[in-house]
Design a protein around this motif. Sequence first.
Motif, PDB file in Angstrom:
ATOM      1  N   VAL A 183       0.848  -1.195   0.000  1.00 30.92           N
ATOM      2  CA  VAL A 183       0.000   0.000   0.000  1.00 30.92           C
ATOM      3  C   VAL A 183       0.888   1.250   0.000  1.00 30.92           C
ATOM      4  O   VAL A 183       1.863   1.333   0.751  1.00 30.92           O
ATOM      5  CB  VAL A 183      -0.932   0.007   1.228  1.00 30.92           C
ATOM      6  N   ALA A 184       0.544   2.225  -0.845  1.00 31.02           N
ATOM      7  CA  ALA A 184       1.306   3.475  -0.911  1.00 31.02           C
ATOM      8  C   ALA A 184       1.292   4.153   0.449  1.00 31.02           C
ATOM      9  O   ALA A 184       0.222   4.468   0.972  1.00 31.02           O
ATOM     10  CB  ALA A 184       0.708   4.397  -1.971  1.00 31.02           C
ATOM     11  N   PRO A 185       2.443   4.406   1.063  1.00 32.68           N
ATOM     12  CA  PRO A 185       2.470   4.876   2.459  1.00 32.68           C
ATOM     13  C   PRO A 185       1.838   6.242   2.676  1.00 32.68           C
ATOM     14  O   PRO A 185       1.342   6.518   3.761  1.00 32.68           O
ATOM     15  CB  PRO A 185       3.963   4.893   2.801  1.00 32.68           C
ATOM     16  N   LEU A 186       1.835   7.100   1.655  1.00 33.69           N
ATOM     17  CA  LEU A 186       1.260   8.434   1.825  1.00 33.69           C
ATOM     18  C   LEU A 186      -0.210   8.489   1.443  1.00 33.69           C
ATOM     19  O   LEU A 186      -0.854   9.534   1.618  1.00 33.69           O
ATOM     20  CB  LEU A 186       2.047   9.457   0.999  1.00 33.69           C
ATOM     21  N   GLY A 187      -0.772   7.385   0.935  1.00 45.43           N
ATOM     22  CA  GLY A 187      -2.171   7.378   0.561  1.00 45.43           C
ATOM     23  C   GLY A 187      -2.450   8.281  -0.622  1.00 45.43           C
ATOM     24  O   GLY A 187      -1.555   8.655  -1.386  1.00 45.43           O
ATOM     25  N   ALA A 188      -3.717   8.654  -0.757  1.00 38.97           N
ATOM     26  CA  ALA A 188      -4.154   9.540  -1.826  1.00 38.97           C
ATOM     27  C   ALA A 188      -4.701  10.821  -1.225  1.00 38.97           C
ATOM     28  O   ALA A 188      -5.189  10.836  -0.091  1.00 38.97           O
ATOM     29  CB  ALA A 188      -5.221   8.856  -2.677  1.00 38.97           C
ATOM     30  N   ALA A 189      -4.621  11.913  -1.984  1.00 39.08           N
ATOM     31  CA  ALA A 189      -5.187  13.175  -1.509  1.00 39.08           C
ATOM     32  C   ALA A 189      -6.693  13.021  -1.330  1.00 39.08           C
ATOM     33  O   ALA A 189      -7.370  12.346  -2.113  1.00 39.08           O
ATOM     34  CB  ALA A 189      -4.879  14.288  -2.504  1.00 39.08           C
ATOM     35  N   SER A 190      -7.244  13.636  -0.295  1.00 38.31           N
ATOM     36  CA  SER A 190      -8.678  13.534  -0.048  1.00 38.31           C
ATOM     37  C   SER A 190      -9.472  14.052  -1.253  1.00 38.31           C
ATOM     38  O   SER A 190      -9.147  15.109  -1.815  1.00 38.31           O
ATOM     39  CB  SER A 190      -9.059  14.348   1.195  1.00 38.31           C
ATOM     40  N   ASN A 191     -10.495  13.292  -1.629  1.00 37.50           N
ATOM     41  CA  ASN A 191     -11.350  13.728  -2.735  1.00 37.50           C
ATOM     42  C   ASN A 191     -12.265  14.876  -2.323  1.00 37.50           C
ATOM     43  O   ASN A 191     -13.040  15.385  -3.133  1.00 37.50           O
ATOM     44  CB  ASN A 191     -12.164  12.567  -3.301  1.00 37.50           C
TER      45      ASN A 191
END
Length: 830
Positions: free
Chosen positions: A252-260
């Motif tokens: 899993v990408a450690p920084l996640g995704a920007a909030s939608n």
Amino acid sequence: MRITTGLAALAILWTSCTGSGGSTACAPLDARTVSIEIPSSIQGDVKIAFTIASTTVATIDARVEVSRDGGITWYTARVRESLTGLATSVAGTRHECTWDTLRDVGFRDNDGLQLRVVPHSSNRAGEAKSIAVPSPDNRAIASRNVDNYMIHYGAVDDAVTKAAEKHDLVVLHPLTGKIPVSTIREIQDGVDPADPADDVLVLAYISIGEDLRTVGVNDDAMLTDPRFVGDGSGPRIDPRGPNADGHSLVGVAPLGAASNGGTGYASWYLDDNDVDRSPTQTGDGKPDRNAHFGGCFVNAGDPAWFDVLDAMTFDGPDRMPGLRELLTTTHGRGYACDGLFLDTIDTCAPNSYTDSSSTNQSEFEWTAPGFAAFIERLANAYPGSLILQNRGLFFYDPRHPHYAVNPRSSVDFLMFESYRLNSNTFETYNPYYYADNKHNVAPKLLAEANRHDGFRIVSLGYAEGPTGVLTPLTLTGQSTIGFDILIDDIRDARGLGFLHYLSNAAIDLPNTFAGDHDIVDVTPPVWSSTYNDNDKPWPEAAQAPTPRVGIQEIVSGPNSATLRWDIAVDQHRVGFRAYYQTTPFDFDADPDLATATMVDIENNPSATYVGIGPGIFANEATIQGLESNKTYWFCIRAHDSLGHEEKNRVSMATMPLGLKSMTIDGNFSDWTTVAVAHSDPADVPDSAGPDWLDISYANDKDNLYVRFTSENAFNLDGSPTSAWSRYLVFFDCDNNASTGYAATTAVGSELLVTGESLYKQKEGVFNDGLLSGIAIAPKTSVTQCEFAIPLSFIFAIAPGATKLRALFVNDDVYDYAPNAGFVEIRLVAP
């Protein structure tokens, strides 16, 4: 074990000789220490070599002395051997002894350490020699010797200090307690400041999963403060998407995704709760908060958050101590604690634990790999400092995807809070949660704790409850209400090997109750199980699992055998020994297995320990150097660190693999010497596919051969009731569940056998093309079957592969073999 003898009492004070006319100079002793040799690093019991020479004395006594102040004051060192009557010679004679550095110099940095060896006879001393000693690396050893601990969240006065000094390990909250550095030093020095043997390990509280600086700061105010804005790319959300609950956390990408829902805050803040609550799965673009305490939830896997937490200081703008201030003397107030108590790890708990109706929702499981990475980075950044992980038990439970990313090897202690007695005042304890903790959760934690890179479990119970049933006053001798309940709590936790402590709900009542009522361990370990066949659905309380005693499974390998077993529990650390021989055991004639070959084995995680089930076991070890095609019998017994060993009589036999060729003709006589790799129960009705029973495999330099049996007869092509084959055999050629077609969470398949054909598979693609027909027999009325796969197809995917995962499936009635996990195949090298 706590040592109460003051080291000051062992100081060496050489007195002058005394004659009839008063003091006279002693005649010099003709003996001198020529050299001293010590290791370049000091840890635990250390071997010392020294050479003593004399021209006139044949034998001499010697004393090893240590100085902790640069040679001003010397004390007798604690050595394991008697140093009397040592041989000497003109050129010098070399001797060795074992020095207990933990008791003599403790576990903290000291640039003034020196060691010397003094040859002596009666009250006459020869010429000593001294050398400088490097600072010890003893904290990890000290952590393994802890017999009792204390946790205290309140202020620390003289009474608290004195209570803390009587424990081996103490957890303090420097922020809440506003504890001065001098008080921490006083506690660290123990009851006798001159004696390192009673020094105390002090750990400091710190929150890593919530930003406590944001308590009382609203969202708009955060946007005006650079500390909370960071790079403006937060809050962040699950990069797997909004419907990934319970899916794999590997990669899993450690920084996640920007909030939608928008950004503008620091990258470490999170917005997943709002995504979950939204009908359109859209966040609100603002950091999610702990509904009870008000702090913003944090992605600890964001490297920027580690840097922020590392730099914080009590007297700086953050108004709370950070990692560097708590662990060193060179930053901020320089608390120089011995380690950290990491709190708020439950931020990354499984999403299934809460939902939109929960009083404190937490939908951030995707951050779990980052939390593990944070702990690993902390351990590397501050080597020698201890780490106590509070809660986050899901990391060590194979029922959760968190298990695949757990930080076990970076953790020294794990806290199990409210194992039995919780902080509620309306109940003594909750029978459902207690039973689940004891029979379902604890066995899995113990499997990890007792591994070679495992941790110690500390438990915290609360002396709270209904009036007249329990009271915290009993802990300090001011009452006897609930005394027996508290004693039962100690015995229960200690019986599992937990270090136990009892307090009040505020955790600010120092006491020695648990240590004062500890139990003596005089029994060997008792077998248990990580799989509970007696679990019950809520609200029924779970019952104890049926113990899985001793060896449970053997997988034959090339000139080797891999043994699998489950757990045993004891008050002290549990280890395991394998016994084996080439004849069946006679347990009556040889109950101690003295004639068998014995080897201490490390309880590594089993390759099949994915989830839980009747055929899944927590531990495995491989015994090498066996003869192929020769039968060996094995027995595994558990022992504790005190030497108590149980005497179970469970044994299994296997024949290590060698290269073996098979003829695929439906005549199975060439399989008679091949061990069964997996046995599955007859557990489904007749169908167009097999009811899997026994599975075996072998290989030569060209082919992998597989044989299976079925309870019912079926046709390979699925006829007459199906238009296609209903048996499928998936092969994970690179032994990696995260690559290939996801047949299950444990098997990522690259090759598929079905009907009479071999197909390619890849991620997301069930059929990536026909590779070849295969040799297989028989094809109709099948109750046993054999087939061959050319190794060239396997090696094209995973060159030099030695381990494969296989999964056998009847997709007509969804019969899996095994029901969970996979069959491990070990190839013999050509």
